[in-house]
Design a protein around this motif. Structure first.
Motif, PDB file in Angstrom:
ATOM      1  N   ARG A 150      44.529  40.324  48.748  1.00  0.00           N
ATOM      2  CA  ARG A 150      44.591  41.154  47.675  1.00  0.00           C
ATOM      3  C   ARG A 150      45.321  42.301  47.905  1.00  0.00           C
ATOM      4  NH1 ARG A 150      40.966  38.268  44.236  1.00  0.00           N
ATOM      5  NH2 ARG A 150      39.244  36.928  45.568  1.00  0.00           N
ATOM      6  N   ILE A 151      45.800  42.927  46.691  1.00  0.00           N
ATOM      7  CA  ILE A 151      46.244  44.303  46.944  1.00  0.00           C
ATOM      8  C   ILE A 151      45.137  45.279  47.107  1.00  0.00           C
ATOM      9  CG2 ILE A 151      47.385  46.206  45.902  1.00  0.00           C
ATOM     10  CD1 ILE A 151      49.262  44.195  44.571  1.00  0.00           C
ATOM     11  N   ASP A 152      45.251  46.307  48.129  1.00  0.00           N
ATOM     12  CA  ASP A 152      43.966  46.844  48.709  1.00  0.00           C
ATOM     13  C   ASP A 152      43.789  48.370  47.666  1.00  0.00           C
ATOM     14  OD1 ASP A 152      41.749  48.483  49.336  1.00  0.00           O
ATOM     15  OD2 ASP A 152      42.272  47.884  51.509  1.00  0.00           O
ATOM     16  N   LEU A 153      43.117  48.102  46.410  1.00  0.00           N
ATOM     17  CA  LEU A 153      43.259  49.267  45.524  1.00  0.00           C
ATOM     18  C   LEU A 153      42.470  50.344  46.100  1.00  0.00           C
ATOM     19  CD1 LEU A 153      43.162  47.237  41.930  1.00  0.00           C
ATOM     20  CD2 LEU A 153      45.117  48.345  43.257  1.00  0.00           C
ATOM     21  N   ALA A 154      41.607  50.391  46.731  1.00  0.00           N
ATOM     22  CA  ALA A 154      40.810  51.279  47.588  1.00  0.00           C
ATOM     23  C   ALA A 154      41.710  52.075  48.380  1.00  0.00           C
ATOM     24  CB  ALA A 154      39.805  50.973  48.290  1.00  0.00           C
ATOM     25  N   ALA A 155      42.547  51.271  49.348  1.00  0.00           N
ATOM     26  CA  ALA A 155      43.795  52.027  50.075  1.00  0.00           C
ATOM     27  C   ALA A 155      44.753  52.656  49.110  1.00  0.00           C
ATOM     28  CB  ALA A 155      44.392  50.931  50.833  1.00  0.00           C
ATOM     29  N   ALA A 156      45.293  51.974  47.977  1.00  0.00           N
ATOM     30  CA  ALA A 156      46.153  52.456  46.904  1.00  0.00           C
ATOM     31  C   ALA A 156      45.641  54.188  46.445  1.00  0.00           C
ATOM     32  CB  ALA A 156      46.112  51.577  46.030  1.00  0.00           C
ATOM     33  N   PHE A 169      53.570  46.733  41.192  1.00  0.00           N
ATOM     34  CA  PHE A 169      52.669  45.785  41.917  1.00  0.00           C
ATOM     35  C   PHE A 169      52.686  44.479  40.955  1.00  0.00           C
ATOM     36  CE2 PHE A 169      49.000  48.718  43.445  1.00  0.00           C
ATOM     37  CZ  PHE A 169      49.817  49.427  44.406  1.00  0.00           C
ATOM     38  N   ALA A 170      52.766  43.339  42.003  1.00  0.00           N
ATOM     39  CA  ALA A 170      52.721  41.939  41.301  1.00  0.00           C
ATOM     40  C   ALA A 170      51.051  41.660  40.627  1.00  0.00           C
ATOM     41  CB  ALA A 170      52.802  41.075  42.368  1.00  0.00           C
ATOM     42  N   HIS A 171      51.304  41.058  39.361  1.00  0.00           N
ATOM     43  CA  HIS A 171      49.994  40.677  38.719  1.00  0.00           C
ATOM     44  C   HIS A 171      49.292  39.752  39.498  1.00  0.00           C
ATOM     45  CE1 HIS A 171      47.836  40.359  34.769  1.00  0.00           C
ATOM     46  NE2 HIS A 171      47.111  40.284  35.398  1.00  0.00           N
ATOM     47  N   VAL A 172      49.998  38.753  39.901  1.00  0.00           N
ATOM     48  CA  VAL A 172      49.630  37.323  40.582  1.00  0.00           C
ATOM     49  C   VAL A 172      50.594  37.221  41.849  1.00  0.00           C
ATOM     50  CG1 VAL A 172      49.133  34.813  40.497  1.00  0.00           C
ATOM     51  CG2 VAL A 172      48.280  36.426  38.636  1.00  0.00           C
ATOM     52  N   SER A 173      50.122  37.419  42.987  1.00  0.00           N
ATOM     53  CA  SER A 173      51.164  37.009  44.166  1.00  0.00           C
ATOM     54  C   SER A 173      51.788  35.407  44.171  1.00  0.00           C
ATOM     55  CB  SER A 173      50.445  37.189  45.612  1.00  0.00           C
ATOM     56  OG  SER A 173      50.960  36.427  46.630  1.00  0.00           O
ATOM     57  N   LEU A 176      49.997  33.880  47.828  1.00  0.00           N
ATOM     58  CA  LEU A 176      48.818  33.933  47.684  1.00  0.00           C
ATOM     59  C   LEU A 176      48.057  33.573  46.667  1.00  0.00           C
ATOM     60  CD1 LEU A 176      48.549  37.073  50.024  1.00  0.00           C
ATOM     61  CD2 LEU A 176      48.674  34.842  50.811  1.00  0.00           C
ATOM     62  N   GLY A 177      48.480  33.809  45.702  1.00  0.00           N
ATOM     63  CA  GLY A 177      47.758  33.730  44.283  1.00  0.00           C
ATOM     64  C   GLY A 177      46.586  34.480  43.907  1.00  0.00           C
ATOM     65  N   SER A 178      46.777  35.632  44.712  1.00  0.00           N
ATOM     66  CA  SER A 178      45.688  36.638  44.103  1.00  0.00           C
ATOM     67  C   SER A 178      46.046  37.560  43.101  1.00  0.00           C
ATOM     68  CB  SER A 178      45.671  37.709  45.542  1.00  0.00           C
ATOM     69  OG  SER A 178      46.896  37.851  46.115  1.00  0.00           O
ATOM     70  N   VAL A 179      44.951  37.814  42.288  1.00  0.00           N
ATOM     71  CA  VAL A 179      45.254  38.600  41.201  1.00  0.00           C
ATOM     72  C   VAL A 179      45.074  40.055  41.055  1.00  0.00           C
ATOM     73  CG1 VAL A 179      44.431  38.544  38.785  1.00  0.00           C
ATOM     74  CG2 VAL A 179      44.418  36.195  39.939  1.00  0.00           C
ATOM     75  N   LEU A 180      45.876  40.796  40.654  1.00  0.00           N
ATOM     76  CA  LEU A 180      45.546  42.386  40.393  1.00  0.00           C
ATOM     77  C   LEU A 180      44.995  42.601  39.325  1.00  0.00           C
ATOM     78  CD1 LEU A 180      46.435  45.241  41.559  1.00  0.00           C
ATOM     79  CD2 LEU A 180      48.240  44.846  39.808  1.00  0.00           C
ATOM     80  N   HIS A 181      43.812  43.616  39.672  1.00  0.00           N
ATOM     81  CA  HIS A 181      43.193  44.122  38.521  1.00  0.00           C
ATOM     82  C   HIS A 181      43.992  45.188  37.820  1.00  0.00           C
ATOM     83  CE1 HIS A 181      39.882  46.188  36.143  1.00  0.00           C
ATOM     84  NE2 HIS A 181      38.926  45.381  36.441  1.00  0.00           N
ATOM     85  N   HIS A 184      42.573  48.720  36.706  1.00  0.00           N
ATOM     86  CA  HIS A 184      42.180  49.327  37.746  1.00  0.00           C
ATOM     87  C   HIS A 184      43.450  50.204  38.383  1.00  0.00           C
ATOM     88  CE1 HIS A 184      39.684  49.964  41.942  1.00  0.00           C
ATOM     89  NE2 HIS A 184      40.096  51.313  41.173  1.00  0.00           N
ATOM     90  N   ALA A 185      44.450  49.498  38.468  1.00  0.00           N
ATOM     91  CA  ALA A 185      45.733  49.890  39.236  1.00  0.00           C
ATOM     92  C   ALA A 185      46.471  50.847  38.292  1.00  0.00           C
ATOM     93  CB  ALA A 185      46.660  48.882  39.475  1.00  0.00           C
ATOM     94  N   ALA A 186      46.076  50.781  36.871  1.00  0.00           N
ATOM     95  CA  ALA A 186      46.908  51.557  35.951  1.00  0.00           C
ATOM     96  C   ALA A 186      46.286  53.239  35.928  1.00  0.00           C
ATOM     97  CB  ALA A 186      47.028  50.909  34.557  1.00  0.00           C
ATOM     98  N   GLY A 187      44.818  53.009  36.130  1.00  0.00           N
ATOM     99  CA  GLY A 187      44.141  54.196  36.222  1.00  0.00           C
ATOM    100  C   GLY A 187      44.364  54.897  37.315  1.00  0.00           C
ATOM    101  N   LEU A 188      44.370  54.460  38.462  1.00  0.00           N
ATOM    102  CA  LEU A 188      44.899  55.013  39.772  1.00  0.00           C
ATOM    103  C   LEU A 188      46.399  55.651  39.487  1.00  0.00           C
ATOM    104  CD1 LEU A 188      43.585  52.412  42.429  1.00  0.00           C
ATOM    105  CD2 LEU A 188      42.542  54.520  41.612  1.00  0.00           C
ATOM    106  N   ALA A 189      47.159  54.778  39.087  1.00  0.00           N
ATOM    107  CA  ALA A 189      48.688  55.553  38.970  1.00  0.00           C
ATOM    108  C   ALA A 189      48.726  56.672  37.999  1.00  0.00           C
ATOM    109  CB  ALA A 189      49.556  54.347  38.690  1.00  0.00           C
ATOM    110  N   HIS A 190      48.069  56.442  36.912  1.00  0.00           N
ATOM    111  CA  HIS A 190      47.977  57.454  35.693  1.00  0.00           C
ATOM    112  C   HIS A 190      47.236  58.736  36.120  1.00  0.00           C
ATOM    113  CE1 HIS A 190      48.609  54.187  32.624  1.00  0.00           C
ATOM    114  NE2 HIS A 190      49.948  54.552  33.228  1.00  0.00           N
ATOM    115  N   ALA A 191      46.162  58.519  37.328  1.00  0.00           N
ATOM    116  CA  ALA A 191      45.458  59.782  37.677  1.00  0.00           C
ATOM    117  C   ALA A 191      46.332  60.866  38.587  1.00  0.00           C
ATOM    118  CB  ALA A 191      44.350  59.315  38.645  1.00  0.00           C
TER     119      ALA A 191
END
Length: 404
Positions: A150-156, A169-173, A176-181, A184-191
């Protein structure tokens, strides 16, 4: 001109797909979905009995087709939870990302600014930003993945700084088929004051979408992965962002007034749709949305997750298979069979009437991360069932007998 589709719950979904006649086991939906009869018929009508150009004719059929074309835009907007004036028709997600890079990116990014991508991105969400980097001097950072892919949002969160102006970011790889939250990603970007672009190609056919709830700034996807025609996709962008973006291509339909001294441009989204649009494809796009929503996105997600879990369970029982991605991957299973190149496996499976994808899946940096040159990928659609899994497993057994 598009008619809502009613799905008979008692009919087999697979029977609605003429491309699957004859017992073909199609497991390459992540590349491109087969088309239901309803979409084919809508496209044929638009190309035949209903056909006329749009936006220009004063005759009745042109006016009717214009209404249908703009109704298709409205239908796609509703599908995403957005507004009609926030949808730009493009040739697909690839063109949509390039459009953002070459308009919003050129207008807003400069040397010293940074973009954050992830290790699992499709080339279409890498190369346009590299071209922008070469043009403007922006820097690109890469967010790593978690152990399960999964995309490591803690690392992001650790990586992001006020210098970052865009996260893509991709919503679904697609591997790998992994799904992005996404929220959460939007909150990190906008912060940190950055915008978030989401590649939704693999999410749109199987996950209910609401761009307002996700709080992203750009969302892109392609019709052909959503049971619709090739050659058309959509860019959704927040209205205020789209209104401020400059034109990308020049020509007819995107103008207000043309003079040799100066040209003024149409408002968004028309400003980004130069030339005669993909009329027939837009009608088919709307028909695909109608069809999919009639079946239900919740139904699609449950069905594909069940098949994915079943296939992963069967493959995990083998001691000669490496599985990639999380256990709860969405509709996609990538794997490697010891001692057999994915291309060889794909060829043998084709002889068994089974279609998978074998290769790097336009994600070469991810292949480098996984330590393999390629993977075999089985991906599901609404038309797949247990018989497709059985045929795939039978083909794998044959491949093992051949290669020892």
């Amino acid at each position: 001109m598009t008619t809502p589709v009613t799905i008979n719950a008692e009919s087999a979904v697979k029977a609605q797909f003429p491309g699957l006649a004859g017992g073909w086991h199609y497991l390459d939906t992540a590349a491109s979905a087969q088309k239901p009869q309803a979409v084919i018929e809508a496209t044929v009508r638009a190309m035949g009995a209903d056909y006329a150009t749009v936006h220009r004719g004063v005759y009745a059929r042109s006016a009717e087709m214009t209404l249908a074309f703009e109704a298709a835009r409205r239908r796609v907007a509703e599908f995403l939870g957005g507004r009609e004036n926030e949808i730009v028709f493009t040739r697909g997600a690839t063109e949509a990302i390039n459009l953002v890079a070459q308009t919003w990116g050129v207008q807003n990014l400069k040397a010293g600014d940074r973009i954050l991508l992830s290790t699992l991105e499709h080339h279409s969400n890498i190369v346009p930003w590299q071209l922008l980097r070469d043009r403007t001097g922006v820097a690109i950072d890469i967010c790593p993945l978690t152990e399960d892919g999964r995309i490591d949002l803690a690392a992001a969160e650790r990586i992001l700084t006020p210098a970052h102006k865009l996260v893509a970011f991709a919503h679904v790889s697609n591997v790998l088929g992994s799904v992005l939250h996404v929220e959460h990603a939007a909150g990190l970007a906008h912060a940190v004051g950055a915008k978030l672009l989401v590649d939704g190609c693999q999410a749109a056919p199987r996950i209910a979408l609401d761009v307002a709830a996700m709080d992203c700034d750009f969302y892109v996807f392609s019709a052909h992965k959503l049971y619709g025609p090739t050659g058309i996709g959509a860019l959704w962008a927040r209205g205020e962002i789209l209104d401020a973006m400059p034109p990308w291509q020049g020509g007819g339909a995107m103008i207000d007034r043309v003079m040799f001294e100066k040209t003024t441009f149409a408002p968004a989204p028309q400003r980004f749709e130069a030339g005669t649009p993909a009329i027939i494809e837009a009608i088919g796009f709307a028909a695909a949305v109608d069809w999919l929503e009639a079946v239900g996105l919740d139904t699609a997600e449950r069905h594909e997750r069940r098949l994915t879990a079943r296939l992963r369970e069967e493959l995990a029982r083998r001691n000669d298979v490496t599985l990639f991605g999380p256990a709860d991957s969405a509709g996609i299973v990538s794997f490697a069979l010891d001692g057999i190149h994915p291309h060889d496996l794909g060829t043998i499976l084709d002889e068994e009437g089974v279609a998978i994808r074998a290769g790097h899946h336009c994600a070469q940096p991810l292949m480098d991360h996984l330590g393999v040159p390629a993977t075999a990928r089985a991906s599901f659609g609404l038309y797949n069932d247990e018989s497709d899994i059985a045929a795939l497993l039978k083909g794998i057994e044959r491949a093992r007998r051949i290669f020892g």
